[in-house]
Design a protein around this motif. Sequence first.
Motif, PDB file in Angstrom:
ATOM      1  N   LEU A  26      -1.918   5.782   3.990  1.00  0.00           N
ATOM      2  CA  LEU A  26      -2.077   6.222   5.387  1.00  0.00           C
ATOM      3  C   LEU A  26      -1.104   5.482   6.293  1.00  0.00           C
ATOM      4  O   LEU A  26      -0.473   6.082   7.169  1.00  0.00           O
ATOM      5  N   VAL A  30       1.917   7.159   8.578  1.00  0.00           N
ATOM      6  CA  VAL A  30       1.996   6.947  10.034  1.00  0.00           C
ATOM      7  C   VAL A  30       3.315   6.288  10.414  1.00  0.00           C
ATOM      8  O   VAL A  30       4.005   6.728  11.345  1.00  0.00           O
ATOM      9  N   GLY A  34       6.235   8.215  12.342  1.00  0.00           N
ATOM     10  CA  GLY A  34       6.525   7.645  13.665  1.00  0.00           C
ATOM     11  C   GLY A  34       7.986   7.264  13.808  1.00  0.00           C
ATOM     12  O   GLY A  34       8.611   7.528  14.844  1.00  0.00           O
TER      13      GLY A  34
END
Length: 107
Positions: A26, A30, A34
Amino acid sequence: QSFKLLGFLDVKNVPCARESVLYGSLGSLVMGLGHFVATSRVRRSCDVAVGGFICTMLGYWFYCRYNLAQQRIRQRMLREGMKNRILFEGSYLDPEKERTGSERSDS
């Protein structure tokens, strides 16, 4: 069915391994997305995703193992206390017997 990550980390039987891999993936997603949204550089975003996976996985691994060790210490102390309570209950070494005797004389 057992799953071994990198050939040596048994995810099913090792405490905290499953959660560490899941949080690492995870974190990788992210951080990689990002970085890609911020810079639009694909190769660098993949590098950031791999670094995010490693950092997140190791960070959660140490956090989880530390909490597991604390929990085991508390369980061991509780087990010893219960054993001592059973062992000393009713004897002259029972600390509650002294307290209840002094409370009776005060009232």
